[in-house]
Design a protein around this motif. Structure first.
Motif, short mmCIF file in Angstrom:
data_model
loop_
_atom_site.label_atom_id
_atom_site.label_comp_id
_atom_site.label_asym_id
_atom_site.label_seq_id
_atom_site.Cartn_x
_atom_site.Cartn_y
_atom_site.Cartn_z
N LEU A 256 -69.29 30.13 -30.04
CA LEU A 256 -69.56 30.64 -28.53
C LEU A 256 -69.96 29.55 -27.47
O LEU A 256 -69.75 29.76 -26.39
N VAL B 28 -68.91 34.38 -22.70
CA VAL B 28 -69.68 34.19 -24.06
C VAL B 28 -70.22 35.73 -24.61
O VAL B 28 -69.69 35.92 -26.02
N TYR C 61 -66.94 37.31 -26.05
CA TYR C 61 -66.48 37.06 -27.46
C TYR C 61 -67.43 37.43 -28.22
O TYR C 61 -66.93 37.75 -29.58
N SER C 62 -68.60 37.45 -27.93
CA SER C 62 -69.67 37.84 -28.88
C SER C 62 -69.35 39.31 -29.28
O SER C 62 -69.60 40.01 -30.33
N THR D 76 -73.59 35.90 -33.91
CA THR D 76 -73.34 35.90 -32.33
C THR D 76 -74.35 36.26 -31.49
O THR D 76 -74.41 35.62 -30.26
N LEU E 1 -75.68 34.19 -28.29
CA LEU E 1 -75.39 34.49 -26.90
C LEU E 1 -77.06 34.49 -26.33
O LEU E 1 -76.92 33.98 -25.07
#
Length: 694
Positions: free
Chosen positions: A181, A218, A221-222, A231, A235
């Motif tokens: 991340l 980010v 993607y998390s 994640t 984050l």
């Protein structure tokens, strides 16, 4: 106080006793990614129980015994289930399953029964599940690696994959976390800053705007990784760092890091019970230490190489303590794999996801192109792993040795001061002495441990780093057996160097099912003794100063009899002062024969017959043994209700202290210099409140 409140909230909902191990009708939403056409354990959110809607959904972990239904993430189902409180096997060296479930917010576990009332309520599936299905249907050779790097789904990885990752020190690359991340955040910032700068410097502050927008990528993607706990932490940390950098509200990187850690622990206080938190904390601490001690000013390539070498060296004690493996060659593996994964695969896979959302067929084509790169990378890494397999050193050291190694490493890299050399030497000597004490145990004690193996049995007799095994536990599936999950980690934890004998009481799965997994391990088993080939009343062995005698069956059992409880191999272990009796699953017929045989059955410790079943432990047998301690090896809230209440009362009436693996974890008996001690792992080695809350 905050941690107390968090723990109280996590334990605030307990499965009512009236619902334990009984059929209940629930409605639930599947929250785990599920492979196509396969049965696998799943997490679900319970929405109602027996028609009563829950105010707050309850997270549970379930096995599916109804092979006619196939679940997908996002679907809502009605099931008939049986639930138990969260509970895990508790053994030295083993995975803390109960701790993991607690940290994940799982409140109960159980299974879905085959029932006519099981039905689908809502067929909606999530975007993540649709992508996983598309990737699986495409039959990409490296599907399991693509699923791990894209969706955080590691259920398709095979045992050989995990072994290679562990030896090479690359396991962190397939667990989407701060590294992934953070890279996505920095990459999106760089691209956005470049795009915004094209609009003109007078219009906007390109860098400042890019910093504030990058957390969105980010977060995406998390979300793609399912907002897993690592994640989510990454984050939150990234967003906090962006805010501090944009507002210039921090003075040093260390101050920013400590601020982030404090806020993370306030937001997710139970993270301290996860290994991922401590590994991430250690890695970032090591990076800050390296940045402070050696602020690199050379080329980016040399910075990367130097950073990776120093980071690997600093993390060796932490990784060794956590996994029992030192892999110095992981420096080379990481230097090769990290640039390919981070600079090519992660951005490429994320671009493929974006294309798949608009043009599914084109997206799959791009996944196929990346699949070819991944296939080449994995083949190369596997070849290097095979070539340098001996480079990974499995070490079983006391935690004090790992602590001294970490302290020594830190002392080596910090600036010199007056007493540094002396402290380094002191740490080195202490580390060596503690390590040698684990390899060369000069004490005269011997130890017998009944492992917490669920509804089965696995017993280890140890002395001078040699072992005798009595049963090996069950095999439940190709992915899970007691040898790999319990027995082998225990032997490695204690640094056992040789298994001299293996006794199999009888061939039922709960006693012998994990035998293939044991024979496939690094331990060589020179002799396997059963009631067919040596374990009968004629057996007499001398081993490490102990005497092992066979008491039953009276003659070798036939091939048919060897699978029957009645003909279990019965062993008496003794030194000059103490005796321990192992009875397998013998029944009242075998007990009557032994009690009437005239053999001296008295024992200080008895491993109870047949897990405490009503078909065993007759009054005459109990009186003939007169044990001071009786150990029941049984599964937590098992359906046979072992050990039976009447059986326990029978032993208690003969002044025997009762020990149960289902409640107390592994039970270890230590015999040394005229003294015998029985220790319960959940009291001595795993005494934490969340592990003993039932």
């Amino acid at each position: 106080m905050w941690y107390t409140l968090a723990g109280y909230q996590r334990l605030g909902w307990q499965l009512p006793a009236t619902l334990v191990s009984t059929d209940i009708l629930v409605s639930a939403e599947v929250i785990s990614l599920m492979p196509v056409g396969e049965q696998a354990p799943l997490n679900a959110q319970l929405l109602s129980i027996n028609g009563d809607r829950l105010a707050t959904p309850i997270k549970v972990r379930l096995s599916n015994y109804d092979t006619d239904i196939l679940m997908q993430q996002g679907q809502r189902w009605q099931w008939v289930v049986r639930l138990k409180p969260i509970h895990g096997l508790a053994n030295e060296g083993g995975f803390r399953y109960q701790q993991w479930m607690f940290s994940e917010g799982i409140r109960a576990r159980g299974y879905i029964r085959v029932h006519q009332d099981n039905r689908l309520l809502d067929d909606h599936i999530t975007l993540r599940q649709r992508l996983l299905n598309s990737l699986e249907i495409a039959q990409l050779p490296s599907f399991r690696w693509i699923a791990a790097l894209t969706l955080g789904y590691r259920g398709a990885l095979e045992q050989a994959d995990w072994q290679m990752l562990q030896r090479s020190g690359l396991a962190h690359l397939v667990a989407i976390s701060g590294l992934h991340l953070g890279f996505v955040g920095v990459m999106s910032y760089a691209v956005l800053a470049w795009l915004f700068s094209l609009l003109g410097k007078q219009t906007i502050n390109a860098h400042r705007l890019a910093w504030f927008i990058s957390p969105l990528f980010v977060a995406l993607y998390s979300a793609l990784a399912g907002f897993s706990l690592p994640t989510l932490r990454a984050l939150i940390a990234y967003c906090l760092i962006v805010l501090m950098m944009a507002s210039r509200r921090y003075r040093t990187p260390a101050a920013a890091f400590l601020t982030v850690v404090v806020i993370l622990l306030l937001v997710s206080p139970l993270s301290i019970y996860t290994a991922s938190f401590w590994l991430s904390f250690s890695a970032v601490s090591a990076l800050l230490l390296i940045h402070w001690r050696w602020p690199f000013n050379n080329s980016p390539l040399m910075q990367f190489v130097g950073l990776q070498v120093l980071l690997t060296l600093l993390m060796l004690p932490v990784v060794g303590w956590q996994f029992g493996i030192l892999s110095p060659l992981s420096i080379g593996f990481n230097l090769l794999a990290i640039p390919i994964v981070m600079l090519l695969l992660v951005p490429g896979l994320l671009c493929a996801v974006l294309i798949w959302l608009v043009l599914p067929a084109t997206g799959i084509t791009m996944f196929s192109m990346l699949d070819a790169v991944i296939t080449l990378l994995i083949k190369g890494l596997s070849a290097l792993d095979t070539l340098f397999a001996e480079g990974a050193i499995r070490l079983t050291l006391p935690w004090q040795s790992w602590l001294y190694l970490l302290a020594m490493t830190l002392l080596v890299i910090i600036p010199t001061f007056r007493w540094r050399s002396g402290l380094i030497g002191l740490c080195f000597i202490s580390m060596v002495l503690h390590g040698l004490s684990s390899f060369f145990d000069t004490r005269q004690h011997w130890q017998l441990t009944v492992l917490d193996s669920g509804q089965g049995m696995a017993v280890v007799l140890m002395r001078n780093k040699h072992a005798i095994l009595y049963d090996v536990g069950a095999s439940y599936s190709d992915e899970f057996d007691i040898a790999d999950s319990v027995l082998l980690p225990f032997l490695r934890h204690h640094g056992v160097r040789q298994i001299d004998y293996l006794f199999i009481s009888h061939m039922d799965n709960d006693h012998a099912g994990a035998l293939p997994a044991l024979l496939a391990s690094e331990f060589k088993v020179p002799q396997i003794i059963t009631s067919q080939n040596g374990c009968d009343s004629s057996l007499s062995l001398k081993w490490q100063g102990l005497h092992l005698r066979g008491l039953w069956p009276p003659t070798p059992a036939s091939s048919l009899q060897s699978g029957e409880n009645r003909y279990s191999c019965v062993l008496m272990l003794q030194d000059s002062a103490y005796r321990i009796l192992l009875t397998g699953d013998i029944d009242k017929v075998a007990e009557r024969y032994l009690a009437d045989s005239g053999v001296d059955l008295r024992a200080n410790v008895l491993v109870a017959p047949h897990h405490g079943s009503k078909t065993s432990s007759t009054q005459a047998f109990v009186e003939a043994i007169s044990p001071q301690h009786v150990i029941f090896s049984s599964g937590f809230l098992n359906r046979w209700q072992h050990p039976h209440a009447q059986v326990m009362l029978r032993y208690a009436g003969n002044d025997a202290r009762i020990h149960r693996t289902d409640l107390h974890g592994q039970i270890s008996v230590y015999v040394e210099e005229g003294d015998i001690q029985v220790r319960r792992f959940r009291e001595s080695g795993f005494p934490y409140w969340y592990a003993n809350s039932q």
